[in-house]
Design a protein around this motif. Structure first.
Motif, mmCIF file in Angstrom:
data_model
loop_
_atom_site.group_PDB
_atom_site.id
_atom_site.type_symbol
_atom_site.label_atom_id
_atom_site.label_comp_id
_atom_site.label_asym_id
_atom_site.label_seq_id
_atom_site.Cartn_x
_atom_site.Cartn_y
_atom_site.Cartn_z
ATOM 1 N N ASP A 71 65.294 54.347 -3.019
ATOM 2 C CA ASP A 71 64.737 52.999 -3.139
ATOM 3 C C ASP A 71 63.678 52.901 -4.234
ATOM 4 O OD1 ASP A 71 66.380 52.137 -1.126
ATOM 5 O OD2 ASP A 71 64.879 52.383 0.463
ATOM 6 N N SER A 72 63.086 54.044 -4.604
ATOM 7 C CA SER A 72 62.039 54.027 -5.631
ATOM 8 C C SER A 72 62.611 53.998 -7.046
ATOM 9 C CB SER A 72 61.135 55.258 -5.475
ATOM 10 O OG SER A 72 61.835 56.444 -5.830
ATOM 11 N N ILE A 73 63.914 54.220 -7.154
ATOM 12 C CA ILE A 73 64.548 54.256 -8.475
ATOM 13 C C ILE A 73 64.659 52.848 -9.044
ATOM 14 C CG2 ILE A 73 66.723 54.728 -9.682
ATOM 15 C CD1 ILE A 73 67.141 57.061 -7.772
ATOM 16 N N THR A 74 64.327 52.704 -10.333
ATOM 17 C CA THR A 74 64.521 51.426 -11.013
ATOM 18 C C THR A 74 66.014 51.187 -11.174
ATOM 19 O OG1 THR A 74 62.470 51.734 -12.241
ATOM 20 C CG2 THR A 74 64.016 50.107 -13.101
ATOM 21 N N GLY A 75 66.479 50.017 -10.761
ATOM 22 C CA GLY A 75 67.910 49.760 -10.755
ATOM 23 C C GLY A 75 68.478 50.057 -9.379
ATOM 24 N N TRP A 76 69.752 50.395 -9.327
ATOM 25 C CA TRP A 76 70.352 50.729 -8.032
ATOM 26 C C TRP A 76 71.204 51.984 -8.154
ATOM 27 C CZ3 TRP A 76 75.802 50.006 -7.132
ATOM 28 C CH2 TRP A 76 76.489 49.403 -8.189
ATOM 29 N N ALA A 77 71.120 52.816 -7.114
ATOM 30 C CA ALA A 77 71.846 54.085 -7.104
ATOM 31 C C ALA A 77 73.180 53.900 -6.388
ATOM 32 C CB ALA A 77 71.016 55.156 -6.405
ATOM 33 N N TRP A 78 74.142 54.705 -6.783
ATOM 34 C CA TRP A 78 75.471 54.595 -6.188
ATOM 35 C C TRP A 78 76.184 55.937 -6.209
ATOM 36 C CZ3 TRP A 78 78.708 56.241 -9.936
ATOM 37 C CH2 TRP A 78 78.332 56.029 -11.274
ATOM 38 N N GLU A 79 77.250 55.988 -5.415
ATOM 39 C CA GLU A 79 78.124 57.157 -5.409
ATOM 40 C C GLU A 79 79.557 56.659 -5.315
ATOM 41 O OE1 GLU A 79 79.356 60.491 -2.170
ATOM 42 O OE2 GLU A 79 77.216 60.497 -2.735
ATOM 43 N N THR A 80 80.422 57.236 -6.141
ATOM 44 C CA THR A 80 81.838 56.862 -6.110
ATOM 45 C C THR A 80 82.687 58.108 -5.901
ATOM 46 O OG1 THR A 80 82.278 57.177 -8.477
ATOM 47 C CG2 THR A 80 81.369 55.042 -7.802
ATOM 48 N N ASP A 81 83.957 57.878 -5.569
ATOM 49 C CA ASP A 81 84.887 59.000 -5.563
ATOM 50 C C ASP A 81 85.407 59.198 -6.982
ATOM 51 O OD1 ASP A 81 86.783 57.030 -6.050
ATOM 52 O OD2 ASP A 81 87.646 57.102 -4.027
ATOM 53 N N GLU A 82 86.376 60.072 -7.145
ATOM 54 C CA GLU A 82 86.869 60.390 -8.490
ATOM 55 C C GLU A 82 87.576 59.215 -9.160
ATOM 56 O OE1 GLU A 82 90.139 61.683 -5.609
ATOM 57 O OE2 GLU A 82 87.951 61.510 -5.685
ATOM 58 N N ASN A 83 87.953 58.195 -8.365
ATOM 59 C CA ASN A 83 88.643 57.027 -8.919
ATOM 60 C C ASN A 83 87.706 55.859 -9.221
ATOM 61 O OD1 ASN A 83 91.267 58.233 -8.670
ATOM 62 N ND2 ASN A 83 91.139 57.834 -6.457
ATOM 63 N N GLY A 84 86.441 56.012 -8.861
ATOM 64 C CA GLY A 84 85.484 54.939 -9.115
ATOM 65 C C GLY A 84 85.292 54.001 -7.938
ATOM 66 N N ASP A 85 85.845 54.356 -6.761
ATOM 67 C CA ASP A 85 85.635 53.535 -5.567
ATOM 68 C C ASP A 85 84.274 53.870 -4.963
ATOM 69 O OD1 ASP A 85 88.106 52.364 -5.864
ATOM 70 O OD2 ASP A 85 89.124 53.844 -4.592
ATOM 71 N N ILE A 86 83.518 52.840 -4.616
ATOM 72 C CA ILE A 86 82.136 53.014 -4.172
ATOM 73 C C ILE A 86 82.091 53.562 -2.743
ATOM 74 C CG2 ILE A 86 79.948 51.832 -3.732
ATOM 75 C CD1 ILE A 86 80.827 49.762 -5.860
ATOM 76 N N LYS A 87 81.366 54.672 -2.568
ATOM 77 C CA LYS A 87 81.186 55.294 -1.258
ATOM 78 C C LYS A 87 79.783 55.053 -0.713
ATOM 79 C CE LYS A 87 85.304 56.986 -1.326
ATOM 80 N NZ LYS A 87 86.335 56.393 -0.433
ATOM 81 N N PHE A 88 78.866 54.798 -1.613
ATOM 82 C CA PHE A 88 77.481 54.555 -1.219
ATOM 83 C C PHE A 88 76.803 53.753 -2.321
ATOM 84 C CE2 PHE A 88 73.124 55.747 -2.231
ATOM 85 C CZ PHE A 88 72.452 55.348 -1.082
ATOM 86 N N CYS A 89 75.875 52.872 -1.937
ATOM 87 C CA CYS A 89 74.988 52.243 -2.918
ATOM 88 C C CYS A 89 73.673 51.886 -2.235
ATOM 89 C CB CYS A 89 75.625 51.023 -3.576
ATOM 90 S SG CYS A 89 76.033 49.683 -2.474
#
Length: 333
Positions: A71-89
């Motif tokens: 939450d302290s990061i400027t912008g927003w953090a995310w995680e995707t699988d190898e195809n670019g599908d979002i697993k976390f943000c």
């Protein structure tokens, strides 16, 4: 951040604000803590209930620090699988795109990009993931939930399974829309400035062409008629070989010579531009047509020079030539 301390079970270590790579390390650290606890159960024989409670506390502590870091990061953090599908943000996505994390998870990260950027970024992502390379400073335009556009700069690191296979990316998108708009405005202003410069150049050229046209018209008038001799004109007589035969006072005084000096000259002696052969050719034209006019530069005795018009007239009865000289004052305009 001391990852090794966490791995040893020291859970009160303070986690500092970090980069994407440290988020990955923090996740790995949590996995090592759990593995250490399992090993302790086997070797020491501690009651499973106590170990479970400690494990839950450890997990909650690390998870809280992990969430605070995200939450302290400027912008927003995310995680995707190898195809670019979002697993976390992270929750900050709602500030940057207007969507909740729940609305984002499960969708392709490319769904939120503008149509213009989707194809380009997909191609780049495919190349990077194929070579297992990180994503560095990749600019991309996205569409917010309210329909407005936002420009992100993306940085991300790949992560792998135990066999070294790529299983996804963890990254951060930072909003640079204001910077991009400022850049476009500067670019537009520079373009407008260049257009203004071109218009000024065109106006100056038009003005110069008008002057040239006026001078050309003036020259034509000079060529087509004989000048009437005025008191302020410089006048001299010469023969077919351009030797000076006589001159008025204005002529020799304007050039700074005495009359005797002038009478010893050939026209080529004080004409900077023309050779004697060139002058003789002009004399021939005057004899043929009765008159010939041209511009040239006269050299004065002190070394200075003046731009002049010369009107040569053929005196047929004497087989001599008269030249009326007028200074070209247009050069000073």
């Amino acid at each position: 951040m001391n990852i090794d301390e966490i791995s040893k079970g020291k859970l009160d270590v303070n986690l500092e604000s970090s980069e994407i790579s440290e988020i990955n390390n923090l996740t790995d650290s949590l996995n090592r803590v759990m593995a250490s606890l399992k090993l302790a159960i086997t070797k020491v024989g501690v009651k499973k209930g106590e170990i479970f409670e400690e494990a839950v506390k450890a997990k909650d502590t690390v998870t809280k620090k992990y969430e605070d870091l995200i939450d302290s990061i400027t912008g927003w953090a995310w995680e995707t699988d190898e195809n670019g599908d979002i697993k976390f943000c992270s929750k900050n996505v709602s500030i940057n795109l207007g969507y909740t994390p729940e609305e984002m998870i499960g969708k392709s990260i490319f769904e939120f990009m503008t149509p213009e950027d989707t194809k380009r970024i997909k191609s780049t992502f495919t190349d990077l993931s194929k070579n297992k390379n990180p994503i560095s400073n990749l600019e991309n335009w996205n569409v917010k939930k309210n329909g407005s556009k936002v420009c992100f700069i993306t940085n991300a690191f790949p992560f792998f399974d135990s066999q070294g296979n790529l299983i996804g990316y963890r990254g951060v998108d930072t909003d640079i829309t204001k910077e991009k708009i400022a850049y476009y405005k500067i670019h537009l202003l520079n373009k407008e400035l260049e257009e203004v410069k071109n218009k000024i150049g065109t106006l100056l050229n038009d003005k110069e062409n008008t002057k040239k046209s006026e001078r050309s018209s003036q020259d034509k008038d000079i060529l087509e008629k004989k000048w009437s001799e005025n008191d302020f004109d410089s006048v001299y007589l010469f023969d077919e070989n351009a030797n000076i035969l006589d001159c008025n006072e204005n002529m020799y005084k304007r050039l700074g010579y005495s009359k005797d000096e002038m009478l010893s000259f050939n026209m080529a002696d004080f004409d900077i531009l023309e050779s004697q052969e060139g002058i003789v050719e002009k004399i021939s034209q005057a004899k043929k047509n009765g008159v010939y006019s041209f511009k040239t530069i006269h050299k004065k005795k002190d070394g200075s020079s003046i731009l002049v018009y010369q009107n040569i007239q053929y005196l047929k009865d004497k087989n001599q030539f008269k030249c009326i000289v007028r200074e070209d004052i247009s050069i000073n305009k």
